[in-house]
Design an enzyme around this catalytic site. Structure first.
Site, PDB file in Angstrom:
ATOM      1  CE  LYS A 270      -8.926   3.702  -7.146  1.00 11.34           C
ATOM      2  NZ  LYS A 270      -8.561   4.559  -5.996  1.00 11.34           N
TER       3      LYS A 270
ATOM      4  N   GLY B  45      -0.926  -1.964  -2.795  1.00 11.44           N
ATOM      5  CA  GLY B  45      -1.861  -1.738  -1.688  1.00 11.44           C
ATOM      6  C   GLY B  45      -1.955  -2.978  -0.828  1.00 11.44           C
ATOM      7  CB  SER B  46      -4.330  -3.897   1.797  1.00 14.36           C
ATOM      8  OG  SER B  46      -5.534  -3.791   1.085  1.00 14.36           O
ATOM      9  CB  THR B  47      -2.679  -8.998   1.260  1.00 16.44           C
ATOM     10  OG1 THR B  47      -1.292  -8.654   1.413  1.00 16.44           O
ATOM     11  CG2 THR B  47      -2.770 -10.411   0.727  1.00 16.44           C
TER      12      THR B  47
ATOM     13  CB  THR C 186      -7.228  -4.048  -2.066  1.00 16.73           C
ATOM     14  OG1 THR C 186      -7.799  -3.444  -0.914  1.00 16.73           O
ATOM     15  CG2 THR C 186      -7.728  -3.328  -3.297  1.00 16.73           C
ATOM     16  N   GLY C 187      -5.761  -6.727  -3.117  1.00 16.94           N
ATOM     17  CA  GLY C 187      -5.118  -7.494  -4.192  1.00 16.94           C
ATOM     18  C   GLY C 187      -5.943  -8.723  -4.566  1.00 16.94           C
TER      19      GLY C 187
ATOM     20  CD  GLU D  57       5.527  -5.040  -6.194  1.00 11.97           C
ATOM     21  OE1 GLU D  57       5.764  -5.579  -5.094  1.00 11.97           O
ATOM     22  OE2 GLU D  57       6.222  -5.223  -7.202  1.00 11.97           O
TER      23      GLU D  57
ATOM     24  CB  CYS E 168       5.181  -2.004   1.181  1.00 11.85           C
ATOM     25  SG  CYS E 168       6.417  -1.497   0.003  1.00 11.85           S
TER      26      CYS E 168
ATOM     27  CD  GLU F 139       1.576  -4.072   5.965  1.00 12.28           C
ATOM     28  OE1 GLU F 139       0.493  -4.454   5.482  1.00 12.28           O
ATOM     29  OE2 GLU F 139       2.448  -3.504   5.307  1.00 12.28           O
TER      30      GLU F 139
HETATM   31  P1  NAD Z   1      -5.750  -0.352   0.018  1.00 12.45           P
HETATM   32  O1  NAD Z   1      -5.647  -1.722  -0.517  1.00 12.45           O
HETATM   33  O2  NAD Z   1      -6.793  -0.047   1.015  1.00 12.45           O
HETATM   34  O3  NAD Z   1      -5.961   0.721  -1.139  1.00 12.45           O
HETATM   35  C1  NAD Z   1      -5.060   0.836  -2.220  1.00 12.45           C
HETATM   36  C2  NAD Z   1      -5.807   1.342  -3.435  1.00 12.45           C
HETATM   37  O4  NAD Z   1      -6.781   0.388  -3.844  1.00 12.45           O
HETATM   38  C3  NAD Z   1      -6.557   2.653  -3.252  1.00 12.45           C
HETATM   39  O5  NAD Z   1      -6.391   3.424  -4.435  1.00 12.45           O
HETATM   40  C4  NAD Z   1      -7.998   2.203  -3.101  1.00 12.45           C
HETATM   41  O6  NAD Z   1      -8.934   3.191  -3.498  1.00 12.45           O
HETATM   42  C5  NAD Z   1      -8.049   1.023  -4.048  1.00 12.45           C
HETATM   43  N1  NAD Z   1      -9.087   0.026  -3.778  1.00 12.45           N
HETATM   44  C6  NAD Z   1      -9.710  -0.243  -2.600  1.00 12.45           C
HETATM   45  N2  NAD Z   1     -10.574  -1.280  -2.758  1.00 12.45           N
HETATM   46  C7  NAD Z   1     -10.492  -1.668  -4.064  1.00 12.45           C
HETATM   47  C8  NAD Z   1     -11.107  -2.697  -4.839  1.00 12.45           C
HETATM   48  N3  NAD Z   1     -11.995  -3.558  -4.315  1.00 12.45           N
HETATM   49  N4  NAD Z   1     -10.739  -2.836  -6.135  1.00 12.45           N
HETATM   50  C9  NAD Z   1      -9.814  -2.021  -6.683  1.00 12.45           C
HETATM   51  N5  NAD Z   1      -9.215  -1.021  -6.007  1.00 12.45           N
HETATM   52  C10 NAD Z   1      -9.539  -0.850  -4.709  1.00 12.45           C
HETATM   53  O7  NAD Z   1      -4.286  -0.047   0.585  1.00 12.45           O
HETATM   54  P2  NAD Z   1      -3.809   1.253   1.349  1.00 12.45           P
HETATM   55  O8  NAD Z   1      -4.436   1.215   2.713  1.00 12.45           O
HETATM   56  O9  NAD Z   1      -3.995   2.436   0.490  1.00 12.45           O
HETATM   57  O10 NAD Z   1      -2.223   0.980   1.460  1.00 12.45           O
HETATM   58  C11 NAD Z   1      -1.643   0.299   2.530  1.00 12.45           C
HETATM   59  C12 NAD Z   1      -1.256  -1.113   2.139  1.00 12.45           C
HETATM   60  O11 NAD Z   1      -0.490  -1.096   0.944  1.00 12.45           O
HETATM   61  C13 NAD Z   1      -0.365  -1.797   3.151  1.00 12.45           C
HETATM   62  O12 NAD Z   1      -0.800  -3.130   3.321  1.00 12.45           O
HETATM   63  C14 NAD Z   1       1.010  -1.800   2.504  1.00 12.45           C
HETATM   64  O13 NAD Z   1       1.879  -2.808   2.926  1.00 12.45           O
HETATM   65  C15 NAD Z   1       0.661  -1.920   1.080  1.00 12.45           C
HETATM   66  N6  NAD Z   1       1.758  -1.397   0.257  1.00 12.45           N
HETATM   67  C16 NAD Z   1       2.500  -2.292  -0.440  1.00 12.45           C
HETATM   68  C17 NAD Z   1       3.572  -1.848  -1.187  1.00 12.45           C
HETATM   69  C18 NAD Z   1       4.413  -2.833  -1.980  1.00 12.45           C
HETATM   70  O14 NAD Z   1       5.165  -2.399  -2.842  1.00 12.45           O
HETATM   71  N7  NAD Z   1       4.310  -4.107  -1.750  1.00 12.45           N
HETATM   72  C19 NAD Z   1       3.866  -0.491  -1.249  1.00 12.45           C
HETATM   73  C20 NAD Z   1       3.072   0.388  -0.523  1.00 12.45           C
HETATM   74  C21 NAD Z   1       2.002  -0.088   0.216  1.00 12.45           C
END
Ligand code: NAD
Length: 471
Positions: free
Chosen positions: A170, A221-223, A225-226, A243, A277, A374
Site C-alpha cells: 500500500k 514512515g513516522s514513528t 504510525t510505527g 524504518e 529520513c 524532525e
Molecule cells: P506516515 O507515517 O504518516 O505514513 C506512512 C504510511 O503509513 C502511508 O502509506 C500512510 O497511509 C500509512 N499509514 C498512516 N496511518 C497508518 C496506520 N494507522 N496504520 C497503518 N498505516 C498507516 O509517514 P509519512 O508522513 O508518509 O512519511 C514521513 C515520515 O517517514 C518521517 O517521519 C520520516 O522520517 C519517515 N521515513 C523514515 C524512513 C526510514 O527509512 N527510517 C524513510 C523515509 C521516511
C-alpha cells in the site's frame, strides 16, 4: 488532469473501485490525476490472492525468482522516462531527481537479486549435525511513505519476493500513481497474486496491520504510525521491520576541512528538499568554525533553485504535501519567535504550491522545536558547541537514533566519537550514504530491524533448524 487510467493490482489483474483518491500536484496545490481508493473487501481479495500464490512462489527455485525480479528491473528501466515524469509530478521532485530515483531502484533490484539466504551448519563431532535454514514467512504487507515512493517500495518488495514471500503493498495516498504503474509492470513478469497493490490511508493501512492473513509488515514512515502498526499487528504476532523517523545530528569538529566538507554537508541536509529520513537534521559545529560553516552553507542554499519538478532549472522541488508544508512553516515561525536567525530562506514565497526555500538557521539551541523535532523539510538548524563531549551528549538526546556523523581531518578520532552515537548508522565525513549491501536501520525509536544486504534479506525469513543424525 491526466486522463490515463490507474488501477489497483489484485491477483495480477487491473481492478477499479467506486471510491477515488485525488492526487495533488505539490507545485500547484491542485489535483492533477486520480486513482481508485481500495475498499476493505478489496484488501481481503488482495490478501487471499497473495495467500493462494504463496506456496507456488515459495516452491519456485530462488534463481528463477531472482530472474523474474531482474525482468521487472529491466521493465522499469525500459519505462524510466515515463515513470520519472509521473513520479516528479506526484512527488514534486525535479524530473532529473525522479530519474535518479527510478535508476536507483533498478540498481537496487540488480544488487538485491544477487543475494541468497544462507544455510549454516553447526558441527559437533560427537553430536548430531544441525542445519539452520531460512524459510519464507508467507504474505508480507508493505506500507510506504511519500518521500521516495518508488525506491522505498523496491526496498520492501524485492527482498520479500526474493526470499519466497508474496506481497500486498500500500503506497501513501499522497503518491500512489508510480507505484500502481510498477505493479502493472510486475504483472507481466510475476505469477498472478505474488505482488498486489492496493491504495488508501489509515483505514487500509491499519487493515493490513490487523489482517490475520498477513504474516509480516515492513513499514517506512513516522514513528507514531510505527507504534500503531505494532499495536495492530500484535493479534497474530506479525513480524515487523519498521524504518521510522530520524533527527540525525552531524558533529563538525574544530579540525575539519571546511572547503571539503561544506558541499557534502549541504547535499546531506537538503537532498530531496530535506525529506529524507537520514538527512542531517541538526548540525553541531565547533565554535571556531561556526560562523564560516554557517555562512558557506547559506551561500549554497541561497544560490539553489527551488522550483516545479518540470522546471528546466529546478534543483529542488516543493514540500510534498500541505500538511508537511504547514508544519515546516510553523517550525520556522517558532524558531524566529525564539531568537533563531535565518542566514538564508526562512519564509515561504507567495503563490501556489508548497514551496519553501532552502534555509540555514543560526543562533538556535537544544530545547527549540526546530532542533528537538524532525523537520523533514529544507531548514537546517546550525548549533554551536565548544566541547565535543557536550556535542555528543546533545546528539544522543531524544527518542530517535537513525543516523549520525562526525566530520574531522582525523578519521580515527572521528570514528571513535561516531561509534558513541546512539544510532543505527554512523558516518565519518559523510552522511546519508546507503548501499544495497549494507544493513540500514534505526536504533532507539527510529525503528526495529534492518533493510538491505544479507541481514535485510534475513528479515523476510523464519529460521528452521534441522537436526540430522550423524553418519
Ligand atoms: P506516515 O507515517 O504518516 O505514513 C506512512 C504510511 O503509513 C502511508 O502509506 C500512510 O497511509 C500509512 N499509514 C498512516 N496511518 C497508518 C496506520 N494507522 N496504520 C497503518 N498505516 C498507516 O509517514 P509519512 O508522513 O508518509 O512519511 C514521513 C515520515 O517517514 C518521517 O517521519 C520520516 O522520517 C519517515 N521515513 C523514515 C524512513 C526510514 O527509512 N527510517 C524513510 C523515509 C521516511
Amino acid at each position: 488532469m491526466l486522463d490515463t487510467p490507474f488501477n489497483l493490482v489484485i491477483n495480477g489483474q487491473p481492478v477499479g473501485s467506486a471510491g477515488r483518491i485525488d492526487v495533488i500536484d505539490p507545485a500547484t496545490g491542485r489535483p492533477f490525476a486520480h486513482c481508485p481508493l481500495a475498499t476493505i473487501e478489496q484488501l481481503d481479495d488482495a490478501v487471499a490472492a497473495a495467500r493462494a500464490a504463496f506456496p507456488g512462489w515459495a516452491a519456485t527455485p530462488i534463481d528463477a525468482r531472482a530472474d523474474a525480479l531482474l525482468r521487472l528491473g529491466a521493465l522499469i528501466e525500459e519505462n524510466q522516462a515515463d515513470l520519472a515524469a509521473l513520479l516528479s509530478r506526484e512527488q514534486g521532485k525535479p524530473v532529473k531527481s525522479a530519474q535518479g530515483e527510478i535508476g536507483g531502484a533498478v540498481y537496487w533490484i540488480r544488487a538485491t537479486a544477487g543475494l541468497r539466504p544462507k544455510v549454516e551448519r553447526i558441527e559437533n563431532p560427537e553430536g548430531p549435525v544441525i542445519e539452520i535454514h531460512r524459510k519464507p514467512l508467507g504474505v508480507v504487507g508493505s506500507i510506504t511513505p511519500w518521500n521516495f515512493p518508488v525506491m522505498i517500495a523496491i526496498w520492501h518488495v524485492i527482498p520479500a519476493l526474493l526470499a519466497g514471500n508474496s506481497v500486498v503493498l500500500k503506497p501513501s495516498p499522497n503518491t500512489p500513481l508510480t507505484t500502481l504503474r510498477i505493479g502493472e509492470l510486475a504483472s507481466a513478469v510475476l505469477p498472478a497474486g505474488v505482488f498486489n497493490v492496493v491504495t488508501g490511508d489509515v483505514e487500509i493501512g491499519s487493515g493490513i496491520a490487523r489482517h490475520p492473513g498477513i504474516d509480516k509488515i515492513v513499514f517506512t514512515g513516522s514513528t507514531g504510525t510505527g507504534r500503531a502498526i505494532m499495536r495492530d499487528g500484535a493479534a497474530n504476532l506479525k513480524r515487523l521491520t519498521l524504518e521510522l523517523g530520524g533527527n540525525d545530528a552531524a558533529i563538525v569538529l574544530s579540525d575539519a576541512d571546511v572547503d571539503a566538507i561544506v558541499p557534502r554537508l549541504f547535499s546531506a541536509s537538503f537532498g530531496n528538499s530535506g525529506q529524507i529520513c537520514a538527512a542531517i537534521k541538526r548540525l553541531y559545529v565547533h565554535e571556531s568554525l561556526y560562523d564560516t560553516v554557517a555562512a558557506r552553507l547559506a551561500e549554497l542554499a541561497a544560490a539553489a533553485v527551488v522550483g516545479p519538478g518540470d522546471g528546466a532549472d529546478s534543483q529542488f522541488g516543493p514540500l510534498q504535501n500541505r500538511r508537511q508544508y504547514d508544519y515546516v512553516r510553523a517550525l520556522a515561525e517558532d524558531a524566529k519567535a525564539n531568537g533563531g536567525r535565518f542566514l538564508s530562506g526562512g519564509e515561504a514565497p507567495d503563490g501556489d504550491g508548497y514551496f519553501f526555500p532552502l534555509s540555514v538557521l543560526v543562533d538556535v539551541s537544544d530545547g527549540m522545536r526546530i532542533v528537538d523535532e524532525e523537520q523533514f523539510g529544507p531548514i537546517l538548524p546550525v548549533i554551536r558547541f565548544s566541547d565535543p563531549e557536550d556535542a555528543l551528549a546533545r546528539a544522543n538526546r531524544g527518542e530517535n537514533g537513525l543516523g549520525g556523523s562526525v566530520w574531522s581531518s582525523d578519521p580515527g578520532a572521528a570514528a571513535a566519537l561516531a561509534m558513541r552515537l546512539e544510532s543505527g548508522s554512523a558516518w565519518v565525513n559523510d552522511h546519508s550514504t546507503i548501499s544495497p549491501l549494507v544493513p540500514f536501520g534505526g536504533a532507539k525509536q527510529s525503528g526495529i530491524g534492518v533493510e538491505f544486504g544479507q541481514h535485510g534479506l534475513d528479515e523476510y525469513t523464519q529460521i528452521q533448524t534441522l537436526r540430522l543424525p550423524r553418519g
